[in-house]
Enzyme design. Structure first.
Site, PDB file in Angstrom:
ATOM      1  N   CYS A   1      -3.812 -13.536 -22.240  1.00 42.69           N
ATOM      2  CA  CYS A   1      -3.748 -14.925 -22.156  1.00 42.69           C
ATOM      3  C   CYS A   1      -4.371 -15.570 -23.226  1.00 42.69           C
ATOM      4  O   CYS A   1      -4.624 -17.010 -23.144  1.00 42.69           O
ATOM      5  CB  CYS A   1      -4.644 -15.324 -20.777  1.00 42.69           C
ATOM      6  SG  CYS A   1      -6.323 -15.427 -20.833  1.00 42.69           S
TER       7      CYS A   1
ATOM      8  N   CYS B   1     -19.027  22.644  -3.196  1.00 42.32           N
ATOM      9  CA  CYS B   1     -19.155  21.116  -3.169  1.00 42.32           C
ATOM     10  C   CYS B   1     -18.469  20.743  -2.029  1.00 42.32           C
ATOM     11  O   CYS B   1     -17.847  21.470  -1.326  1.00 42.32           O
ATOM     12  CB  CYS B   1     -19.279  20.428  -4.343  1.00 42.32           C
ATOM     13  SG  CYS B   1     -17.610  20.384  -5.279  1.00 42.32           S
TER      14      CYS B   1
ATOM     15  N   LEU C   1     -10.916   3.695   9.474  1.00 45.60           N
ATOM     16  CA  LEU C   1     -11.168   2.831  10.645  1.00 45.60           C
ATOM     17  C   LEU C   1     -12.627   2.299  10.804  1.00 45.60           C
ATOM     18  O   LEU C   1     -12.652   1.256  11.536  1.00 45.60           O
ATOM     19  CB  LEU C   1     -10.973   3.676  12.030  1.00 45.60           C
ATOM     20  CG  LEU C   1      -9.363   4.312  12.093  1.00 45.60           C
ATOM     21  CD1 LEU C   1      -9.104   4.935  13.466  1.00 45.60           C
ATOM     22  CD2 LEU C   1      -8.335   3.460  11.780  1.00 45.60           C
TER      23      LEU C   1
ATOM     24  N   ASP D   1      -9.008  -1.049  -5.348  1.00 48.02           N
ATOM     25  CA  ASP D   1     -10.643  -0.331  -5.862  1.00 48.02           C
ATOM     26  C   ASP D   1     -10.429   0.711  -7.025  1.00 48.02           C
ATOM     27  O   ASP D   1     -11.035   1.559  -7.127  1.00 48.02           O
ATOM     28  CB  ASP D   1     -11.054   0.569  -4.715  1.00 48.02           C
ATOM     29  CG  ASP D   1     -10.187   1.486  -4.150  1.00 48.02           C
ATOM     30  OD1 ASP D   1      -9.000   1.652  -4.607  1.00 48.02           O
ATOM     31  OD2 ASP D   1     -10.337   1.814  -2.687  1.00 48.02           O
TER      32      ASP D   1
ATOM     33  N   CYS E   1     -10.310 -11.270 -20.111  1.00 47.94           N
ATOM     34  CA  CYS E   1     -11.427 -12.210 -21.045  1.00 47.94           C
ATOM     35  C   CYS E   1     -12.606 -11.780 -20.793  1.00 47.94           C
ATOM     36  O   CYS E   1     -13.354 -11.662 -21.624  1.00 47.94           O
ATOM     37  CB  CYS E   1     -11.043 -13.619 -20.478  1.00 47.94           C
ATOM     38  SG  CYS E   1      -9.659 -14.448 -20.736  1.00 47.94           S
TER      39      CYS E   1
ATOM     40  N   ASP F   1       0.917  -1.086   0.057  1.00 42.78           N
ATOM     41  CA  ASP F   1       0.116  -0.108  -0.115  1.00 42.78           C
ATOM     42  C   ASP F   1       0.939   1.325   0.026  1.00 42.78           C
ATOM     43  O   ASP F   1       2.073   1.221   0.396  1.00 42.78           O
ATOM     44  CB  ASP F   1      -0.941  -0.008   1.319  1.00 42.78           C
ATOM     45  CG  ASP F   1      -2.055   0.911   1.081  1.00 42.78           C
ATOM     46  OD1 ASP F   1      -3.299   0.189   0.861  1.00 42.78           O
ATOM     47  OD2 ASP F   1      -2.345   1.979   0.571  1.00 42.78           O
TER      48      ASP F   1
ATOM     49  N   ARG G   1     -14.062   0.634   8.654  1.00 42.28           N
ATOM     50  CA  ARG G   1     -13.969  -0.444   7.985  1.00 42.28           C
ATOM     51  C   ARG G   1     -12.645  -1.199   7.788  1.00 42.28           C
ATOM     52  O   ARG G   1     -12.752  -2.566   7.804  1.00 42.28           O
ATOM     53  CB  ARG G   1     -14.248  -0.353   6.454  1.00 42.28           C
ATOM     54  CG  ARG G   1     -13.531   0.357   5.634  1.00 42.28           C
ATOM     55  CD  ARG G   1     -14.306   1.149   4.555  1.00 42.28           C
ATOM     56  NE  ARG G   1     -13.359   1.842   3.650  1.00 42.28           N
ATOM     57  CZ  ARG G   1     -13.144   3.272   4.022  1.00 42.28           C
ATOM     58  NH1 ARG G   1     -13.701   3.663   4.918  1.00 42.28           N
ATOM     59  NH2 ARG G   1     -12.431   3.750   3.268  1.00 42.28           N
TER      60      ARG G   1
ATOM     61  N   LYS H   1       0.127   2.764   5.633  1.00 43.03           N
ATOM     62  CA  LYS H   1      -0.815   1.539   6.114  1.00 43.03           C
ATOM     63  C   LYS H   1       0.050   0.255   5.982  1.00 43.03           C
ATOM     64  O   LYS H   1      -0.389  -0.539   6.632  1.00 43.03           O
ATOM     65  CB  LYS H   1      -1.740   1.462   4.795  1.00 43.03           C
ATOM     66  CG  LYS H   1      -2.959   2.698   5.192  1.00 43.03           C
ATOM     67  CD  LYS H   1      -3.969   2.334   4.094  1.00 43.03           C
ATOM     68  CE  LYS H   1      -5.182   3.335   4.167  1.00 43.03           C
ATOM     69  NZ  LYS H   1      -6.416   3.517   3.204  1.00 43.03           N
TER      70      LYS H   1
ATOM     71  N   SER I   1     -10.951   8.194   8.744  1.00 45.36           N
ATOM     72  CA  SER I   1     -12.250   7.725   8.047  1.00 45.36           C
ATOM     73  C   SER I   1     -11.998   6.364   7.639  1.00 45.36           C
ATOM     74  O   SER I   1     -12.936   5.622   7.435  1.00 45.36           O
ATOM     75  CB  SER I   1     -12.662   8.518   6.748  1.00 45.36           C
ATOM     76  OG  SER I   1     -11.437   8.513   6.056  1.00 45.36           O
TER      77      SER I   1
END
Length: 450
Positions: free
Chosen positions: A303, A408, A121, A180, A224, A112, A123, A136, A119
């Site tokens: 592949c 925003c 913590l 992600d 694939c 990482d 999860r 991390k 924020s």
């Protein structure tokens, strides 16, 4: 003898049987060297350096798995001798890393490039409050070291790219994709195919999760299934460019645990059940369903029968986005169409008449907002221009309009909103640079951030 006492006696007998089986493995590995068998904690190794016996401490530690016919002594030795690289120490990687270490994986690599934030913590249970601000990967390694002395954990504080991925992945037997973003998924997939490594892939967002295993047992690879990445641009030019950061805390935990389970099954030769299959988890209804994926594509670029990708490529260019879950700072407007948070603060302090338009979703607006702001989410703005026009009027009997300042969370979506407003007759609209995060940092440290 009571029922509990009988259960304990039966368990002790099974453990003693395992000790006998382990002693037999010692004798075989030592090739008759009886002197070695008298040393209780000596670890036997074969010519390749693989461990051929379990110590008494390992038998005690992993006894509940050793009692399972699916694993037993031989399976536990395979876990002991396997090496696993987990890319990502976040919501998916956190439980995967902890359960792999607890299960007896001998060598574990954790990758990482980020630092622990408060924020996270909610999860990312491998980290805790004292580690906020820590790298991390180092935080994950520290947790593994506390959890198990049987696992040799190596931390890599780095951002994977096409220049370093092959060298990093090559020494490891199994790779876990706990990232992600699309660019890293293609990068890991291609590297694992080129190096012939199974790739255990998971994803989680909001109340949904997915799991599959690529490049294993003749199954397909990621390319694939997805030969091309999704387009970087969207159909509407006014669609939010803020990354979706919403996630229920336990959803990545469930998927991360399942990723660890697939690794254990592959390592112990139980076999991955999600090669050429996709597990879909719906947390809202608590349901799991499995769909069959198409098999390996003969035309796959990496592949397939005649691959065109024989080395790693530029994945940022290929995907049109970088390998990060951070919302990038965008600059769409010219400086003349923007104001700073300091300027906004002066306008508000001087009671300068204006309309402050907050274009975040209502769920975000409910968390925190500046006083006397009007909330119209960006997705609804085009259809609610009459509401903006009504709110911007100086008074009911005048056609004059107030200056409109659009804000925003981070100053990205607000620029899209200003573009729309200026094209539809609101030429006085301006963006607030950096949004509410910059307001909290530079103007009001008591303002909530999320």
């Amino acid at each position: 003898m009571s029922g509990d006492e009988m259960d304990v006696a039966a368990l002790q007998a099974e453990i003693e049987q395992l000790r006998t089986e382990n002693a037999a493995l010692k004798a075989s590995a030592a090739s008759g060297a009886a002197s070695l068998l008298s040393i209780p904690f000596t670890v036997g190794r074969d010519d390749s350096g693989a461990t051929t016996e379990l110590t008494n401490a390992e038998i005690a530690r992993f006894s509940r798995q050793l009692l399972m016919p699916e694993i037993g002594v031989q399976g536990q030795l395979k876990l002991r001798n396997i090496s696993v690289l987990v890319v990502g120490c976040g919501g998916l990687g956190a439980p995967a890393i902890m359960y792999l270490a607890a299960a007896g994986i001998g060598r574990l690599g954790v990758v990482d490039y980020d630092v622990v934030e408060a924020s996270n913590l909610q999860r990312q249970i491998i980290h805790d409050e004292p580690k906020v601000g820590m790298r991390k990967s180092e935080s994950a390694k520290a947790t593994v070291n506390r959890l198990s002395s049987f696992c040799d954990c190596t931390a890599y504080d780095m951002l994977l790219d096409s220049s370093n991925a092959m060298d990093l992945i090559k020494p490891w037997d199994i790779v876990v994709d706990a990232t992600d973003n699309v660019a890293t998924r293609y990068l890991l997939n291609d590297a694992c195919v080129l190096l012939n490594k199974p790739l255990v892939s998971g994803s989680a967002l909001r109340m949904d999760g997915q799991l599959t295993v690529y490049n294993y047992d003749g199954g397909p690879c990621y390319r694939c299934i997805f030969p091309k990445p999704p387009p970087a641009e969207t159909e509407s030019q006014y669609t939010s460019i803020t990354f979706d950061f919403r996630i229920c805390s336990t959803v990545p935990g469930i998927i991360g645990c399942l990723q660890a389970l697939e690794v254990v099954k592959i390592a112990a030769d139980i076999g991955a059940k999600f090669s050429q299959k996709l597990l879909i988890f719906d947390a809202t209804f608590g349901s799991f369903r499995t769909i069959k994926l198409r098999g390996r594509s003969p035309a796959c670029a990496v592949c397939g029968d005649e691959p065109t990708i024989t080395e790693l490529i530029d994945y940022v260019q290929f995907c049109g986005s970088g390998p990060s879950d951070k919302t990038p700072t965008q600059r769409i407007l010219e400086e003349v169409d923007r104001i700073t948070v300091e300027e906004l603060g002066e306008f508000r302090k001087a009671a300068h008449s204006h309309l402050l338009l907050d274009v975040r979703e209502k769920v975000q607006y409910d968390i925190c907002s500046l006083p006397h702001s009007l909330n119209i989410p960006l997705a609804e703005l085009e259809g609610r221009l009459p509401d903006v026009r009504a709110a911007a009027r100086h008074g009911p009997n005048t056609s004059g309009t107030l200056p409109i300042y659009v804000i925003c969370r981070r100053g990205n979506d607000s620029q899209l909103a200003v573009q729309m407003l200026q094209k539809t007759g609101f030429g006085q609209a301006k963006d607030v640079i950096g949004g509410l995060e910059t307001w909290a940092r530079d103007m009001d440290s008591s303002f909530p951030t999320y």
